[in-house]
Design a protein around this motif. Structure first.
Motif, PDB file in Angstrom:
ATOM      1  N   THR A 200       3.085 -65.278 -12.311  1.00  0.00           N
ATOM      2  CA  THR A 200       3.699 -65.370 -11.001  1.00  0.00           C
ATOM      3  C   THR A 200       2.601 -65.212  -9.955  1.00  0.00           C
ATOM      4  O   THR A 200       1.413 -65.247 -10.286  1.00  0.00           O
ATOM      5  CB  THR A 200       4.826 -64.322 -10.825  1.00  0.00           C
ATOM      6  N   GLY A 201       2.999 -65.035  -8.701  1.00  0.00           N
ATOM      7  CA  GLY A 201       1.989 -64.943  -7.648  1.00  0.00           C
ATOM      8  C   GLY A 201       1.555 -63.525  -7.339  1.00  0.00           C
ATOM      9  O   GLY A 201       0.408 -63.289  -6.962  1.00  0.00           O
ATOM     10  N   GLU A 202       2.479 -62.559  -7.477  1.00  0.00           N
ATOM     11  CA  GLU A 202       2.220 -61.200  -7.023  1.00  0.00           C
ATOM     12  C   GLU A 202       2.435 -60.178  -8.133  1.00  0.00           C
ATOM     13  O   GLU A 202       3.097 -60.462  -9.133  1.00  0.00           O
ATOM     14  CB  GLU A 202       3.134 -60.871  -5.833  1.00  0.00           C
ATOM     15  N   ILE A 203       1.902 -58.985  -7.920  1.00  0.00           N
ATOM     16  CA  ILE A 203       2.110 -57.881  -8.839  1.00  0.00           C
ATOM     17  C   ILE A 203       2.181 -56.581  -8.050  1.00  0.00           C
ATOM     18  O   ILE A 203       1.414 -56.374  -7.105  1.00  0.00           O
ATOM     19  CB  ILE A 203       0.990 -57.805  -9.908  1.00  0.00           C
ATOM     20  N   SER A 204       3.132 -55.719  -8.415  1.00  0.00           N
ATOM     21  CA  SER A 204       3.239 -54.396  -7.813  1.00  0.00           C
ATOM     22  C   SER A 204       2.617 -53.366  -8.737  1.00  0.00           C
ATOM     23  O   SER A 204       2.404 -53.629  -9.928  1.00  0.00           O
ATOM     24  CB  SER A 204       4.706 -54.033  -7.554  1.00  0.00           C
ATOM     25  N   GLU A 205       2.369 -52.194  -8.202  1.00  0.00           N
ATOM     26  CA  GLU A 205       1.695 -51.140  -8.973  1.00  0.00           C
ATOM     27  C   GLU A 205       2.406 -50.848 -10.286  1.00  0.00           C
ATOM     28  O   GLU A 205       1.795 -50.766 -11.338  1.00  0.00           O
ATOM     29  CB  GLU A 205       1.590 -49.868  -8.115  1.00  0.00           C
ATOM     30  N   TYR A 206       3.723 -50.723 -10.236  1.00  0.00           N
ATOM     31  CA  TYR A 206       4.475 -50.369 -11.431  1.00  0.00           C
ATOM     32  C   TYR A 206       4.563 -51.514 -12.435  1.00  0.00           C
ATOM     33  O   TYR A 206       4.724 -51.282 -13.641  1.00  0.00           O
ATOM     34  CB  TYR A 206       5.871 -49.874 -11.061  1.00  0.00           C
ATOM     35  N   ASN A 207       4.469 -52.778 -11.952  1.00  0.00           N
ATOM     36  CA  ASN A 207       4.496 -53.916 -12.869  1.00  0.00           C
ATOM     37  C   ASN A 207       3.357 -53.846 -13.870  1.00  0.00           C
ATOM     38  O   ASN A 207       3.501 -54.225 -15.041  1.00  0.00           O
ATOM     39  CB  ASN A 207       4.395 -55.239 -12.115  1.00  0.00           C
ATOM     40  N   TRP A 208       2.203 -53.388 -13.402  1.00  0.00           N
ATOM     41  CA  TRP A 208       1.007 -53.290 -14.249  1.00  0.00           C
ATOM     42  C   TRP A 208       1.304 -52.462 -15.496  1.00  0.00           C
ATOM     43  O   TRP A 208       1.094 -52.908 -16.623  1.00  0.00           O
ATOM     44  CB  TRP A 208      -0.136 -52.671 -13.441  1.00  0.00           C
ATOM     45  N   HIS A 209       1.818 -51.270 -15.309  1.00  0.00           N
ATOM     46  CA  HIS A 209       2.080 -50.376 -16.432  1.00  0.00           C
ATOM     47  C   HIS A 209       3.249 -50.864 -17.272  1.00  0.00           C
ATOM     48  O   HIS A 209       3.194 -50.844 -18.518  1.00  0.00           O
ATOM     49  CB  HIS A 209       2.374 -48.962 -15.908  1.00  0.00           C
ATOM     50  N   ASP A 210       4.312 -51.300 -16.614  1.00  0.00           N
ATOM     51  CA  ASP A 210       5.511 -51.720 -17.345  1.00  0.00           C
ATOM     52  C   ASP A 210       5.223 -52.892 -18.272  1.00  0.00           C
ATOM     53  O   ASP A 210       5.676 -52.921 -19.426  1.00  0.00           O
ATOM     54  CB  ASP A 210       6.626 -52.096 -16.370  1.00  0.00           C
ATOM     55  N   ALA A 211       4.484 -53.885 -17.773  1.00  0.00           N
ATOM     56  CA  ALA A 211       4.196 -55.075 -18.582  1.00  0.00           C
ATOM     57  C   ALA A 211       3.293 -54.735 -19.767  1.00  0.00           C
ATOM     58  O   ALA A 211       3.531 -55.190 -20.891  1.00  0.00           O
ATOM     59  CB  ALA A 211       3.547 -56.149 -17.708  1.00  0.00           C
ATOM     60  N   ILE A 212       2.260 -53.953 -19.508  1.00  0.00           N
ATOM     61  CA  ILE A 212       1.344 -53.569 -20.585  1.00  0.00           C
ATOM     62  C   ILE A 212       2.088 -52.802 -21.677  1.00  0.00           C
ATOM     63  O   ILE A 212       1.941 -53.081 -22.877  1.00  0.00           O
ATOM     64  CB  ILE A 212       0.180 -52.730 -20.029  1.00  0.00           C
ATOM     65  N   GLU A 213       2.905 -51.853 -21.264  1.00  0.00           N
ATOM     66  CA  GLU A 213       3.636 -51.046 -22.238  1.00  0.00           C
ATOM     67  C   GLU A 213       4.660 -51.861 -23.009  1.00  0.00           C
ATOM     68  O   GLU A 213       4.999 -51.534 -24.154  1.00  0.00           O
ATOM     69  CB  GLU A 213       4.305 -49.871 -21.522  1.00  0.00           C
ATOM     70  N   ALA A 214       5.153 -52.949 -22.405  1.00  0.00           N
ATOM     71  CA  ALA A 214       6.122 -53.818 -23.078  1.00  0.00           C
ATOM     72  C   ALA A 214       5.439 -54.849 -23.982  1.00  0.00           C
ATOM     73  O   ALA A 214       6.105 -55.529 -24.765  1.00  0.00           O
ATOM     74  CB  ALA A 214       6.986 -54.534 -22.051  1.00  0.00           C
ATOM     75  N   GLY A 215       4.109 -54.985 -23.832  1.00  0.00           N
ATOM     76  CA  GLY A 215       3.368 -55.930 -24.667  1.00  0.00           C
ATOM     77  C   GLY A 215       3.266 -57.332 -24.099  1.00  0.00           C
ATOM     78  O   GLY A 215       2.970 -58.283 -24.836  1.00  0.00           O
ATOM     79  N   ILE A 216       3.505 -57.480 -22.791  1.00  0.00           N
ATOM     80  CA  ILE A 216       3.433 -58.788 -22.133  1.00  0.00           C
ATOM     81  C   ILE A 216       2.106 -58.924 -21.387  1.00  0.00           C
ATOM     82  O   ILE A 216       1.662 -57.994 -20.723  1.00  0.00           O
ATOM     83  CB  ILE A 216       4.595 -58.965 -21.135  1.00  0.00           C
ATOM     84  N   HIS A 217       1.490 -60.110 -21.488  1.00  0.00           N
ATOM     85  CA  HIS A 217       0.311 -60.428 -20.680  1.00  0.00           C
ATOM     86  C   HIS A 217       0.814 -60.941 -19.331  1.00  0.00           C
ATOM     87  O   HIS A 217       1.429 -62.004 -19.256  1.00  0.00           O
ATOM     88  CB  HIS A 217      -0.551 -61.493 -21.359  1.00  0.00           C
ATOM     89  N   TYR A 218       0.573 -60.171 -18.279  1.00  0.00           N
ATOM     90  CA  TYR A 218       1.110 -60.469 -16.950  1.00  0.00           C
ATOM     91  C   TYR A 218      -0.027 -60.982 -16.058  1.00  0.00           C
ATOM     92  O   TYR A 218      -1.018 -60.301 -15.866  1.00  0.00           O
ATOM     93  CB  TYR A 218       1.713 -59.192 -16.360  1.00  0.00           C
ATOM     94  N   TYR A 219       0.157 -62.200 -15.511  1.00  0.00           N
ATOM     95  CA  TYR A 219      -0.843 -62.817 -14.637  1.00  0.00           C
ATOM     96  C   TYR A 219      -0.286 -62.958 -13.226  1.00  0.00           C
ATOM     97  O   TYR A 219       0.818 -63.481 -13.033  1.00  0.00           O
ATOM     98  CB  TYR A 219      -1.227 -64.201 -15.157  1.00  0.00           C
ATOM     99  N   ALA A 220      -1.053 -62.509 -12.251  1.00  0.00           N
ATOM    100  CA  ALA A 220      -0.704 -62.699 -10.841  1.00  0.00           C
ATOM    101  C   ALA A 220      -1.807 -63.522 -10.194  1.00  0.00           C
ATOM    102  O   ALA A 220      -2.951 -63.077 -10.085  1.00  0.00           O
ATOM    103  CB  ALA A 220      -0.558 -61.351 -10.140  1.00  0.00           C
ATOM    104  N   GLY A 221      -1.459 -64.732  -9.770  1.00  0.00           N
ATOM    105  CA  GLY A 221      -2.471 -65.664  -9.276  1.00  0.00           C
ATOM    106  C   GLY A 221      -2.414 -65.963  -7.794  1.00  0.00           C
ATOM    107  O   GLY A 221      -3.060 -66.907  -7.336  1.00  0.00           O
ATOM    108  N   GLY A 222      -1.633 -65.184  -7.031  1.00  0.00           N
ATOM    109  CA  GLY A 222      -1.530 -65.430  -5.599  1.00  0.00           C
ATOM    110  C   GLY A 222      -0.253 -66.183  -5.246  1.00  0.00           C
ATOM    111  O   GLY A 222       0.054 -67.199  -5.865  1.00  0.00           O
ATOM    112  N   HIS A 223       0.476 -65.666  -4.272  1.00  0.00           N
ATOM    113  CA  HIS A 223       1.740 -66.294  -3.874  1.00  0.00           C
ATOM    114  C   HIS A 223       1.493 -67.722  -3.369  1.00  0.00           C
ATOM    115  O   HIS A 223       2.095 -68.683  -3.854  1.00  0.00           O
ATOM    116  CB  HIS A 223       2.404 -65.440  -2.781  1.00  0.00           C
ATOM    117  N   HIS A 224       0.623 -67.859  -2.410  1.00  0.00           N
ATOM    118  CA  HIS A 224       0.331 -69.178  -1.845  1.00  0.00           C
ATOM    119  C   HIS A 224      -0.326 -70.089  -2.876  1.00  0.00           C
ATOM    120  O   HIS A 224       0.035 -71.267  -3.000  1.00  0.00           O
ATOM    121  CB  HIS A 224      -0.573 -69.027  -0.628  1.00  0.00           C
TER     122      HIS A 224
END
Length: 256
Positions: A200-224
């Motif tokens: 997606t474009g954005e990431i919040s502080e809590y998304n970082w921990h939640d995604a890692i702990e769930a085993g998902i590779h989370y990419y934030a590439g910029g909203h625009h």
């Protein structure tokens, strides 16, 4: 050959089916302008910059992903910097067309589909239903690559810094769900669909921990950055379907 305003509204309605979406903004014609149009400008957002550039180019209409009216803002006075956007359109008889969720989700010219095509994803399918309509696209990599390799590839495609929250950057990524823009809390949809990653474009502080702990590779590439592709794809589709219409894209730089 010029197109009437009504013909263009009908064209976009047929292509993007905005009536199927329960959106956060009015989709379609947001500001009424000239009744006949020969030149259409395209931009990600209706800002003073993009509106002024469209006017300077001689556009009869401006087509954007982010318009100037949002339901959460409620009634607003046409004053200040935001009011100037409205006044610029009205004073210059510029039609403003805006398509939010319909342009995110479209399987051909949508933001997510366009990014998926840039990544070369196969087996593309609608992803993440929101009130019975998809928000994005999911797909598979023909040749899996590590989470870190995918970060590098995305940074090159998006021309933007990419944040990666990963449980293991050396693990292979075979599948990914994509919802462009500010869908930072929708990463759970990738987990529910059994996908390896989420973009997606954005990431919040809590998304970082939640995604890692769930085993998902989370990419934030910029909203625009993630939402330039659909607007350009839509412009190219208009150019193909309405070859006499002059079109151009104005990219107002935005690092967010």
């Amino acid at each position: 050959m010029a197109q009437t305003q009504l013909n263009l509204v009908n064209y976009f309605n047929q292509l993007l089916t905005p009536g199927l979406f329960e959106d956060y903004a009015p989709n379609g014609l947001q500001v009424d302008g000239k009744t006949t149009l020969k030149r259409l400008a395209f931009a990600v957002s209706a800002t003073q910059d993009s509106i002024q550039k469209a006017i300077a180019w001689g556009a009869d209409g401006l087509v954007v992903h982010h318009g100037i009216f949002w339901k959460h803002q409620g009634a607003r006075t046409i004053t200040g910097g935001w009011g100037e956007r409205v006044k610029l359109c009205v004073k210059n008889d510029l039609n403003l067309f805006a398509y939010h969720l319909p342009l995110d989700a479209h399987p051909e010219v949508g933001n997510a589909a366009a990014v998926a095509n840039e990544l070369g994803l196969s087996n593309q399918a609608p992803f993440a239903l929101h009130k019975r309509q998809p928000l994005g696209i999911k797909g598979e990599f023909t040749t899996p690559l590590t989470a870190l390799e995918l970060k590098t590839k995305l940074a090159k495609i998006l021309n933007h810094q990419v944040i990666l929250a990963s449980p293991d950057e050396n693990k292979k990524v075979k599948s990914i769900g994509i919802i462009t823009g500010g869908a930072n809390n929708e990463w759970i949809k990738s987990l529910e669909d059994g996908l390896d990653a989420y973009l997606t474009g954005e990431i919040s502080e809590y998304n970082w921990h939640d995604a890692i702990e769930a085993g998902i590779h989370y990419y934030a590439g910029g909203h625009h950055a993630t939402e330039r592709f659909g607007t350009i794809a839509l412009m190219n589709r208009v150019k193909k379907d309405l070859p006499d219409m002059e079109v151009t894209f104005f990219d107002s730089e935005n690092p967010a």
